[in-house]
Design an enzyme around this catalytic site. Sequence first.
Site, PDB file in Angstrom:
ATOM      1  N   ASP A 148      38.456  38.662  37.051  1.00  0.00           N
ATOM      2  CA  ASP A 148      37.419  39.684  37.018  1.00  0.00           C
ATOM      3  C   ASP A 148      37.134  40.120  35.586  1.00  0.00           C
ATOM      4  O   ASP A 148      36.000  40.443  35.232  1.00  0.00           O
ATOM      5  CB  ASP A 148      37.842  40.896  37.848  1.00  0.00           C
ATOM      6  CG  ASP A 148      37.872  40.582  39.336  1.00  0.00           C
ATOM      7  OD1 ASP A 148      37.507  39.460  39.710  1.00  0.00           O
ATOM      8  OD2 ASP A 148      38.275  41.462  40.111  1.00  0.00           O
ATOM      9  N   CYS A 191      45.824  43.429  34.660  1.00  0.00           N
ATOM     10  CA  CYS A 191      45.401  44.590  33.878  1.00  0.00           C
ATOM     11  C   CYS A 191      46.354  45.769  34.116  1.00  0.00           C
ATOM     12  O   CYS A 191      46.762  46.037  35.241  1.00  0.00           O
ATOM     13  CB  CYS A 191      43.978  44.980  34.245  1.00  0.00           C
ATOM     14  SG  CYS A 191      42.794  43.638  33.982  1.00  0.00           S
ATOM     15  N   CYS A 230      46.109  38.730  40.512  1.00  0.00           N
ATOM     16  CA  CYS A 230      44.945  39.573  40.266  1.00  0.00           C
ATOM     17  C   CYS A 230      44.543  40.244  41.572  1.00  0.00           C
ATOM     18  O   CYS A 230      45.092  39.952  42.628  1.00  0.00           O
ATOM     19  CB  CYS A 230      43.804  38.742  39.691  1.00  0.00           C
ATOM     20  SG  CYS A 230      42.500  39.710  38.898  1.00  0.00           S
ATOM     21  N   ASP A 231      43.575  41.152  41.510  1.00  0.00           N
ATOM     22  CA  ASP A 231      43.353  42.071  42.625  1.00  0.00           C
ATOM     23  C   ASP A 231      43.045  41.418  43.961  1.00  0.00           C
ATOM     24  O   ASP A 231      43.787  41.597  44.924  1.00  0.00           O
ATOM     25  CB  ASP A 231      42.281  43.098  42.264  1.00  0.00           C
ATOM     26  CG  ASP A 231      41.081  42.512  41.562  1.00  0.00           C
ATOM     27  OD1 ASP A 231      40.983  41.276  41.496  1.00  0.00           O
ATOM     28  OD2 ASP A 231      40.245  43.287  41.082  1.00  0.00           O
ATOM     29  N   CYS A 284      61.449  23.945  43.470  1.00  0.00           N
ATOM     30  CA  CYS A 284      61.735  25.247  42.876  1.00  0.00           C
ATOM     31  C   CYS A 284      63.238  25.447  43.031  1.00  0.00           C
ATOM     32  O   CYS A 284      63.772  25.427  44.143  1.00  0.00           O
ATOM     33  CB  CYS A 284      60.956  26.336  43.592  1.00  0.00           C
ATOM     34  SG  CYS A 284      61.436  27.992  43.142  1.00  0.00           S
ATOM     35  N   GLU A 294      31.613  43.512  41.107  1.00  0.00           N
ATOM     36  CA  GLU A 294      32.057  44.765  40.498  1.00  0.00           C
ATOM     37  C   GLU A 294      31.140  45.123  39.338  1.00  0.00           C
ATOM     38  O   GLU A 294      30.625  44.239  38.652  1.00  0.00           O
ATOM     39  CB  GLU A 294      33.486  44.623  39.978  1.00  0.00           C
ATOM     40  CG  GLU A 294      34.521  44.521  41.062  1.00  0.00           C
ATOM     41  CD  GLU A 294      35.938  44.437  40.513  1.00  0.00           C
ATOM     42  OE1 GLU A 294      36.876  44.519  41.316  1.00  0.00           O
ATOM     43  OE2 GLU A 294      36.092  44.299  39.279  1.00  0.00           O
ATOM     44  N   SER A 341      34.921  48.320  39.676  1.00  0.00           N
ATOM     45  CA  SER A 341      36.250  47.871  39.301  1.00  0.00           C
ATOM     46  C   SER A 341      37.252  49.000  39.469  1.00  0.00           C
ATOM     47  O   SER A 341      36.898  50.180  39.435  1.00  0.00           O
ATOM     48  CB  SER A 341      36.231  47.409  37.843  1.00  0.00           C
ATOM     49  OG  SER A 341      37.523  47.316  37.310  1.00  0.00           O
TER      50      SER A 341
END
Length: 621
Positions: A115, A243, A156-157, A95, A497, A522
Amino acid sequence: MAPHAEESVGTHTGHEDVQHQQENERNMPKPGEYIQFDHLPAGGPLNRWSHFMTRDHDYPGAQAMLYSAGVPNKDMMKNAPHVGIATVWWEGNPCKAVQKQNMLPWQFNTIGVSDGITMGSEGMRFSLQSREIIADSIETVTCAQRHDANISIPGCDKNMPGVIMAAARHNRPFVMIYGGTMRRGHSQLLDKPINISTCYEAVGSYRYGVLKASCKKQSGAEATASEVMDDIEEHACPGVGACGGMYTANTMATAIEAMGLCLPGSSSFPAESPQKRSECERAAEAIRICMEKDIRPRDLITRRSFMNALKLTMVLGGSTNAVLHFLAMANSADVDLTLEDIHRVSEATPFLADLAPSGKYYMEDLCNVGGTPAVLKYLIAIGLIDGGIPTVTGKTLAENVSSWPSLDPGQTIIRDITKPIKKSGHLRILYGNFAPGGAVAKITGLEGDFFTGRARVFNKEHELNSALSAGLIKDEEEGQVLIVRYEGPKGGPGMPEQLQASAAIMGAGLKKIALVTDGRYSGASHGFIVGHVVPEAAVGGPIALVEDGDLITIDAVKNSIDIIEASGIKGAAGIAAELERRRRGWKPPKMKPVRGVLAKYARLVGDASHGAVTDAGDPAW
């Protein structure tokens, strides 16, 4: 849950007898060992498993996410097979930013479950347990390869708490870079901004026959409801990123920024923005600072920083999943954090943000008026957030945001502290004879603070989804409490969820309904919803004993959830006796599956009120 018996569904081909003979001769998993996924028979289309996700409008959110990921057109969506490419590697491909700091960068993989793609299907059972796999895999490589530091890039979550849990375990200098939020979409036929949540609410309108276009097609013809669904699926997710609302991903990202574990602005820079690219370059400098100053994850993951995370989550109207993830992160870092702490913060913290799902704005909009640093700067100034905590920059949180612009004076996304949407937090910790070990409600104030209704019980999420698809759930004079059980960490397994049901109810315009589950909702879910019920049904909690027609009351002021009538019996003593009578006739369900990753998870996982973790610290023997 159905066993993974590999029984084909759909129309048989002319080779049915030969296939049947071949199936009998093949070494197939025994019934009940693994989860069954519906699939088409061999000899026909090659999209045998993905067909059930991409056909019609059964899973519109999945299709929206797949378009975002690169599916080029509707024909490919409906007909092309999906081939996963699993790479198991670590390498020395440098990197550049890290290399410029005269350090050796080593890139390695972990996993991620979408999800949005798995929502409402058996695949969602794999979502929460992926948090443990992420933590395990980062801990494994960091420790095995004796890395001196770690930079994690989740998107993501549950990925974010996963990398924080790993950091707390290996406790090497660490910086998180949030992958960034997605831009909002736009529906031409609805003539309004849309996002992933729109897909699920629209399908409720579609099933109940109330989905209509606001505009005509370009040809001038009227659009059908199915064409509106196509439009939503194709345009809800216009690019890469998590999202866009204050759903679980952005909830966790903003909270982690308030804890000082990432660079300022990380949680609100959109994924495709120049700021996100610049952040990736600055992360190398930050990790060097952490190494030189010996700033370790456990120096930053403290009770003080968790209080910041909780307060910001309440201010922004964040996801119920945050409760689960904060508890798990605290467990990994040996920080004392309980449901009672979350309750106390919620009672004392106002809800200020007009952000989706309950509001109209998205993270992209918040970024445009100053982003998370501007919000933190305001909250530090009024004494709500502790600006004195240390961070990965080597400076305090207050020092990090001091040079950032303040919130735009004309903005309407974040309200003044004197004019809150709700004077206390929207996340409520409930107790009562229905949930002796606790439950988590999301009550923004738009739904009211009280609900009483008759129980209607579903033993799995798919039972409620089927009833909604068939239009069998309707508003009645007396309120209904729709209970989905055997979906907890053990019972699911995986605590899936249930956005599909909550969004469908909103989209169908059903009003006199509350949703309660031992599973999860969710971050995009809204309405009168209660999840994380403990004890869960699989271990014999009261939720397993409730019957259709029992009267349930939910009080978000007294923070209670109770059965107030069972089989016509009222009064605490009488109800307790009736539940005990039912318990004598209750039998624990047979665990399914019995092999594979979900079976291991079900055997190890603890309850939701303690974060649903698999490494609580008990001796292995």
